[in-house]
Design a protein around this motif. Structure first.
Motif, PDB file in Angstrom:
ATOM      1  N   GLY A 170       5.048   7.328   2.712  1.00 28.06           N
ATOM      2  CA  GLY A 170       4.084   7.427   3.527  1.00 28.06           C
ATOM      3  C   GLY A 170       2.895   6.607   3.449  1.00 28.06           C
ATOM      4  N   LEU A 171       2.998   5.788   2.506  1.00 31.69           N
ATOM      5  CA  LEU A 171       1.646   4.774   2.374  1.00 31.69           C
ATOM      6  C   LEU A 171       1.224   4.253   3.570  1.00 31.69           C
ATOM      7  CD1 LEU A 171      -0.108   3.800   0.006  1.00 31.69           C
ATOM      8  CD2 LEU A 171       1.243   1.459  -0.120  1.00 31.69           C
ATOM      9  N   THR A 172       2.263   3.881   4.463  1.00 29.08           N
ATOM     10  CA  THR A 172       1.740   3.104   5.784  1.00 29.08           C
ATOM     11  C   THR A 172       1.716   3.761   6.730  1.00 29.08           C
ATOM     12  OG1 THR A 172       4.176   2.526   6.001  1.00 29.08           O
ATOM     13  CG2 THR A 172       3.021   0.873   4.587  1.00 29.08           C
ATOM     14  N   LYS A 173       1.776   5.293   6.793  1.00 32.84           N
ATOM     15  CA  LYS A 173       1.725   5.952   7.886  1.00 32.84           C
ATOM     16  C   LYS A 173       0.526   5.708   8.831  1.00 32.84           C
ATOM     17  CE  LYS A 173      -0.530   9.884   5.793  1.00 32.84           C
ATOM     18  NZ  LYS A 173       0.092  11.443   5.271  1.00 32.84           N
ATOM     19  N   ASP A 174      -0.660   5.106   8.411  1.00 33.29           N
ATOM     20  CA  ASP A 174      -1.884   5.079   9.163  1.00 33.29           C
ATOM     21  C   ASP A 174      -1.944   3.526   9.005  1.00 33.29           C
ATOM     22  OD1 ASP A 174      -2.696   5.019   6.378  1.00 33.29           O
ATOM     23  OD2 ASP A 174      -4.469   6.025   6.727  1.00 33.29           O
ATOM     24  N   TRP A 175      -1.179   2.780   8.786  1.00 29.85           N
ATOM     25  CA  TRP A 175      -1.294   1.384   9.046  1.00 29.85           C
ATOM     26  C   TRP A 175      -1.118   0.889  10.481  1.00 29.85           C
ATOM     27  CZ3 TRP A 175       1.145  -2.356   4.774  1.00 29.85           C
ATOM     28  CH2 TRP A 175       0.621  -1.941   3.435  1.00 29.85           C
ATOM     29  N   PRO A 176      -2.108   0.325  11.138  1.00 26.94           N
ATOM     30  CA  PRO A 176      -1.375  -0.036  12.416  1.00 26.94           C
ATOM     31  C   PRO A 176      -0.169  -1.065  12.264  1.00 26.94           C
ATOM     32  CG  PRO A 176      -3.918  -0.468  12.273  1.00 26.94           C
ATOM     33  CD  PRO A 176      -3.494   0.013  10.971  1.00 26.94           C
ATOM     34  N   ALA A 177      -0.069  -1.985  11.501  1.00 22.98           N
ATOM     35  CA  ALA A 177       1.027  -2.644  11.249  1.00 22.98           C
ATOM     36  C   ALA A 177       2.541  -1.904  11.414  1.00 22.98           C
ATOM     37  CB  ALA A 177       1.266  -3.371  10.009  1.00 22.98           C
ATOM     38  N   ARG A 178       2.535  -0.764  11.027  1.00 25.20           N
ATOM     39  CA  ARG A 178       3.790  -0.098  10.997  1.00 25.20           C
ATOM     40  C   ARG A 178       4.423   0.057  12.269  1.00 25.20           C
ATOM     41  NH1 ARG A 178       5.225   4.883   7.005  1.00 25.20           N
ATOM     42  NH2 ARG A 178       7.351   5.613   7.964  1.00 25.20           N
ATOM     43  N   VAL A 220      -3.500  -3.683   8.062  1.00 18.02           N
ATOM     44  CA  VAL A 220      -3.136  -3.163   6.925  1.00 18.02           C
ATOM     45  C   VAL A 220      -4.297  -2.595   6.051  1.00 18.02           C
ATOM     46  CG1 VAL A 220      -2.327  -4.020   4.576  1.00 18.02           C
ATOM     47  CG2 VAL A 220      -1.627  -5.060   6.474  1.00 18.02           C
ATOM     48  N   LYS A 221      -4.028  -1.412   5.403  1.00 16.09           N
ATOM     49  CA  LYS A 221      -4.914  -1.053   4.517  1.00 16.09           C
ATOM     50  C   LYS A 221      -4.456  -1.173   2.949  1.00 16.09           C
ATOM     51  CE  LYS A 221      -6.272   2.512   8.078  1.00 16.09           C
ATOM     52  NZ  LYS A 221      -6.815   3.797   8.345  1.00 16.09           N
ATOM     53  N   ILE A 222      -5.326  -1.716   2.452  1.00 15.65           N
ATOM     54  CA  ILE A 222      -4.962  -2.002   1.049  1.00 15.65           C
ATOM     55  C   ILE A 222      -5.343  -0.825  -0.060  1.00 15.65           C
ATOM     56  CG2 ILE A 222      -5.503  -3.284  -1.144  1.00 15.65           C
ATOM     57  CD1 ILE A 222      -6.107  -5.729   0.803  1.00 15.65           C
TER      58      ILE A 222
END
Length: 292
Positions: free
Chosen positions: A34-42, A114-116
């Motif tokens: 779930g690390l990328t769940k709030d990334w626009p890139a997903r 991306v959210k680092i």
């Protein structure tokens, strides 16, 4: 006879305290779904979108063939327009892949997608987000990264098969002297243990990444990757906080980069044959001593 592979731990999310205690400090790999769940890139990063923003760029391509001893490591085998390559990997199986592509330099706005994960650890090298693309059948040879970073490797658009080994198995993996990669004469997914007996009993990890999954690979971890589907990945890199590891990183860049390239370009095939034989001797010696 076989590798001893165990699954990588998989979590949906993790607290910074748990991550640092159980994975960063212990240098264990982890998949965070779930690390990328709030990334626009997903959702945004489709091949059509990437073609739209960078399709006219010319990119170097690499295949599964063994490195040519007369050329520098990672020498390209072909070049193609980025958009045409994306069409290719979606259309049919191919060995061709793109290695360490910094599309962010061409399209700086991509970083907004991306959210680092700075809440998990510090030291991110924000100027070096790298993208990797591959068609089904393309393989990244067994290696560890020359600058010894921690890596958060997020996959998009398909599946990726990954096998990992701790750095301590370096000798048993037939690591080439002065290099950060292993002898390329064995298939990591199906090795010949009679021909390469030192591989027998080597312990590692295995995982299949799917769209949106992020794999944490700690510093110095060996990794082999095969694209099951035509797809792509993003690697975010971070320095280890210890001074000794930073010194090791600089030394590795110097010895495995500049020095090795100079020797390779000077002696070419002779040097290549010498270090392949040397890798076998070192592996056999480690096996005889029962060492990782």
């Amino acid at each position: 006879m076989s590798f001893i592979l165990k699954p990588v731990d998989i979590v949906e999310s993790i607290t910074p305290e748990d991550f640092k205690k159980n994975y960063l400090k212990t240098k264990r790999p982890l998949v965070i779904r779930g690390l990328t769940k709030d990334w626009p890139a997903r959702e945004k990063w489709t091949t059509e979108y990437l073609k739209e923003i960078g399709g006219e760029l010319e990119v170097p391509l690499y295949d599964n063939s063994k490195a040519d001893p007369s050329k520098p490591i990672n020498a390209a085998t072909a070049h193609m327009k980025f958009g045409d390559y994306l069409d290719l990997i979606k259309r049919e199986p191919t060995e061709l892949r793109i290695f360490f592509f910094n599309l962010f330099k061409k399209v700086p706005s991509l970083i907004n997608d991306v959210k680092i994960p700075k809440d998990l650890m510090g030291g991110f090298i924000e100027s070096m987000p790298a993208m990797f693309f591959g068609g089904s059948n393309s393989v990244t040879f067994l290696h560890y990264d020359i600058d010894l970073p921690h890596i958060f490797h997020t996959h998009f658009g398909g599946r990726k098969h990954i096998i990992l080994f701790d750095y301590k198995w370096k000798d048993r993996l037939y690591c080439l002297p002065n290099a950060t990669y292993a002898l390329e004469d064995y298939d990591v997914a199906n090795p010949d243990f009679k021909k390469f007996p030192a591989l027998n009993g080597v312990e590692g990890y295995e995982v299949f990444l799917e769209h949106g999954d992020t794999l944490f690979m700690p510093t110095g971890m060996w990794h082999w990757m095969k694209y099951v589907d035509g797809s792509f990945s993003l690697s975010l890199r971070a320095w280890d906080q210890s001074i000794t590891r930073k010194i090791a990183s600089v030394w590795s860049l110097f010895t495995h980069g500049a020095i090795d390239s100079l020797i390779k370009m000077t002696f070419k095939e002779k040097y290549a044959h010498w270090r392949e034989k040397r890798a076998v001797k070192i592996a056999e010696k480690a096996l005889a001593k029962g060492k990782p």
